[in-house]
Design an enzyme around this catalytic site. Structure first.
Site, PDB file in Angstrom:
ATOM      1  N   CYS A  91      50.344  35.405 -19.877  1.00 31.43           N
ATOM      2  CA  CYS A  91      50.242  36.453 -20.893  1.00 31.43           C
ATOM      3  C   CYS A  91      51.236  37.586 -20.671  1.00 31.43           C
ATOM      4  CB  CYS A  91      48.830  37.013 -20.921  1.00 31.43           C
ATOM      5  SG  CYS A  91      47.548  35.756 -21.082  1.00 31.43           S
ATOM      6  N   HIS A 360      46.174  37.971 -29.701  1.00 32.09           N
ATOM      7  CA  HIS A 360      46.815  37.684 -28.417  1.00 32.09           C
ATOM      8  C   HIS A 360      47.572  36.352 -28.427  1.00 32.09           C
ATOM      9  CE1 HIS A 360      47.694  37.582 -24.280  1.00 32.09           C
ATOM     10  NE2 HIS A 360      46.580  37.021 -23.829  1.00 32.09           N
TER      11      HIS A 360
END
Length: 416
Positions: A91, A360
């Site tokens: 991420c 996300h």
């Protein structure tokens, strides 16, 4: 070292976009960056750092950025023969791309560099592809090591490690950390819900957010349980998107029109740190990255006017507020519950809506934070604007090693 500036930023809308390919998303973000910088094409770009985690599940690895940019080269929109460096760090991928672009300029090897992050995580006809993508964020060679670590940590935290098929394993690791924080400091589920409700409120003001609706604390608490104490409204959704930034040296900035120079934002610091199997009562790697960034910029946490933090779950905002020095350790729950991190509060955090509301798409997230904060520092954030914002912080973590992320980035930006 000479100053380095952002002159163009852009983020696509985040969401479930099954008809958009990674090439489509890359094109949208790239052209958006050029438009924001006031450039007709990318002829001045000397290198590109391209972030992506999941294209391999579509059978494309190795040369992901080159593949996505080839149509733009063919059309004369992206320059020929430009080196493209592919970056992957869970991420934190897009933030690593930004760090690489910054280093190119800091090293004196380029004056204009592009950072681009692109991701698809939503495959409605092949959900197993989404699961495979996220499996790359944890050690696949020595699974027994982290299973034993989580089992022991669960006993200490008061929550059994019991992953399920309806969620990624990361939701369980965050839930265990939340339980430990609750046990040690008296943090409550309602305080975690307050962070989620606040960010859903911010997301309702963001036209690029995946979720654009408000929620109350009671509604957050009443939502479907994912892994106690986390409910669905406290967890980031999967989705697709892309974001980018164009960086230039001070020398290059001086050559650009006044309209570009007036909107430039200075990169005051960009720092990375790596994760490890830490003790539950040991500080996380984001504290290390933050301290490095503060030293690099000659600033402290008291200088920050607005921040974006990596709230893959709402608990993360409480925890990162502590690690970044915004409040005392153990006080993240009361800090958020007090309204300090809300628009109009002492230190607004996640004005974009954060990951729980904005969305996300893994390899794009870090640069979407940079786009939000750049707009804040320019005074261009509309109803999300933090008045007089001068200094901003972005914290972005990726992957897991025990209860640490595998990688963490902290970036400090200042209005030029």
């Amino acid at each position: 070292m000479s100053d380095i500036y952002l002159i163009g930023v852009f983020s696509t809308a985040f969401g479930k976009r099954p008809d958009a390919t990674v090439k489509d998303l890359a094109r949208e973000a790239y052209l958006g960056v050029l438009a924001d910088a006031g450039l007709e094409d990318g002829a001045a770009i000397e290198s590109c750092w391209f972030g992506n985690c999941g294209m391999w599940v579509e059978e494309q690895g190795s040369i992901r950025g080159q593949v996505c940019l080839t149509p733009l080269v063919r059309e004369g929109l992206f320059p020929e023969r430009v080196p493209v460096v592919n970056v992957e760090g869970g991420c934190a991928t897009a933030s690593m791309a930004l760090n690489g672009a910054w280093k190119d300029i800091a090293a004196g090897t380029a004056d204009t560099v592009l950072a681009l992050g692109v991701e698809k995580t939503f495959y409605p006809d092949a959900p197993a592809q989404s699961a495979r993508l996220f499996e790359g964020g944890i050690d696949q060679y020595d699974k027994d090591e982290w299973r034993a670590y989580y089992a022991a940590a669960g006993a200490e935290a008061g929550k059994t490690f019991d992953p399920g098929p309806d969620r990624s394993i990361f939701m369980d690791t965050y839930a265990m950390q939340a339980c430990y924080h609750m046990k040690r400091y008296g943090t409550t589920q309602a305080q975690i819900a307050a962070a989620a409700a606040k960010n859903h409120g911010h997301g309702a003001l963001n036209p690029r957010a995946q979720y654009q609706f408000e929620m109350t604390v009671a509604e957050v608490l009443a939502d479907r349980e994912v892994s106690w104490p986390l409910t669905r409204a406290m967890c980031a959704p999967i989705g697709d998107g892309a974001a980018g930034a164009l960086l230039v040296s001070a020398r290059r900035l001086r050559e650009l029109p006044t309209t570009v120079r007036e909107r430039a934002v200075r990169v005051a610091a960009t720092a990375l740190s790596g994760g490890k199997y830490r003790a539950l009562d040991e500080s996380g790697l984001s504290r290390v990255a933050a301290q490095k960034a503060y030293r690099q910029a000659g600033l402290g946490p008291e200088a920050i006017d607005v921040a974006e933090v990596h709230d893959a779950t709402a608990f993360c905002e409480l925890y990162q507020a502590e690690m970044l020095g915004f409040c005392e350790e153990g006080q993240g729950g009361s800090f958020v519950e007090s309204g300090a991190t809300t628009l109009g509060g002492r230190l607004p955090i996640n004005t974009s809506g954060g990951l729980v509301s904005k969305g996300h798409p893994v390899g794009a997230t870090g640069l979407s934070m940079i786009a939000e904060l750049t707009e804040q520092l320019r005074g261009e954030a509309g109803p999300r604007q933090v008045p007089g914002a001068h200094t901003a912080l972005a914290e972005n973590g990726g992957g897991v090693v025990g209860f640490d992320e595998a990688a963490c980035s902290v970036v400090l930006l200042q209005r030029a």
